[in-house]
Write a protein that holds these residues in place. Sequence first.
Motif, PDB file in Angstrom:
ATOM      1  N   PHE A  15     -26.596   0.332 -88.933  1.00 57.29           N
ATOM      2  CA  PHE A  15     -27.726  -0.525 -89.219  1.00 57.29           C
ATOM      3  C   PHE A  15     -27.267  -1.975 -89.285  1.00 57.29           C
ATOM      4  O   PHE A  15     -26.096  -2.241 -89.529  1.00 57.29           O
ATOM      5  N   ALA A  16     -28.201  -2.881 -89.083  1.00 59.78           N
ATOM      6  CA  ALA A  16     -27.928  -4.305 -89.243  1.00 59.78           C
ATOM      7  C   ALA A  16     -28.704  -4.794 -90.465  1.00 59.78           C
ATOM      8  O   ALA A  16     -29.916  -4.629 -90.528  1.00 59.78           O
ATOM      9  N   ILE A  19     -23.273  -5.713 -90.059  1.00 64.70           N
ATOM     10  CA  ILE A  19     -23.432  -4.342 -89.577  1.00 64.70           C
ATOM     11  C   ILE A  19     -22.950  -3.395 -90.667  1.00 64.70           C
ATOM     12  O   ILE A  19     -21.845  -3.554 -91.187  1.00 64.70           O
ATOM     13  N   VAL A  20     -23.788  -2.418 -91.007  1.00 68.06           N
ATOM     14  CA  VAL A  20     -23.442  -1.442 -92.036  1.00 68.06           C
ATOM     15  C   VAL A  20     -23.624  -0.039 -91.479  1.00 68.06           C
ATOM     16  O   VAL A  20     -24.400   0.178 -90.557  1.00 68.06           O
ATOM     17  N   GLU A  21     -22.900   0.911 -92.055  1.00 67.45           N
ATOM     18  CA  GLU A  21     -23.026   2.302 -91.637  1.00 67.45           C
ATOM     19  C   GLU A  21     -24.110   2.986 -92.449  1.00 67.45           C
ATOM     20  O   GLU A  21     -24.589   2.449 -93.447  1.00 67.45           O
ATOM     21  N   ASP A  22     -24.479   4.171 -92.032  1.00 67.54           N
ATOM     22  CA  ASP A  22     -25.582   4.872 -92.683  1.00 67.54           C
ATOM     23  C   ASP A  22     -25.289   5.281 -94.120  1.00 67.54           C
ATOM     24  O   ASP A  22     -26.195   5.591 -94.874  1.00 67.54           O
ATOM     25  N   SER A  23     -24.063   5.244 -94.542  1.00 65.26           N
ATOM     26  CA  SER A  23     -23.721   5.679 -95.889  1.00 65.26           C
ATOM     27  C   SER A  23     -24.332   4.787 -96.976  1.00 65.26           C
ATOM     28  O   SER A  23     -24.466   5.210 -98.119  1.00 65.26           O
ATOM     29  N   ALA A  65     -32.437  -0.424 -87.983  1.00 65.58           N
ATOM     30  CA  ALA A  65     -31.635   0.642 -87.385  1.00 65.58           C
ATOM     31  C   ALA A  65     -31.074   0.150 -86.053  1.00 65.58           C
ATOM     32  O   ALA A  65     -31.777  -0.520 -85.283  1.00 65.58           O
ATOM     33  N   GLY A  66     -29.829   0.473 -85.790  1.00 66.65           N
ATOM     34  CA  GLY A  66     -29.189   0.039 -84.551  1.00 66.65           C
ATOM     35  C   GLY A  66     -29.968   0.412 -83.306  1.00 66.65           C
ATOM     36  O   GLY A  66     -30.045  -0.358 -82.357  1.00 66.65           O
TER      37      GLY A  66
END
Length: 102
Positions: free
Chosen positions: A48-49, A30-34, A61-62
Amino acid sequence: MKGKYLITTDAWFLAPDGKSYRAVWGEVEIVEDSFLGIKTNRNASNWFARVGGKDNHVIVAGCQIHYAVRCEDCPNTEKVTDYQTEDGFNEFERPTQIYIAS
């Protein structure tokens, strides 16, 4: 969320092989939008995955994840049996809808 998952998406997506899929399987992070270099607003998904390895992965996108099933073993990628009920009951084989991102 770490490990290998079968992720079912809300919509079809195009994979690097040029085919359309409704699911992707692989190692999930799992990653953030940055990671995109932009900051999304409240009207967009903010996480996001990343599914797959470092060099071959799909970003989902989540808000597009419908199901996430823990699945350490690679799912079936052979043709699968499906059916239609138009004009009676018709059973047929079709290619898998799972993209293997590993």
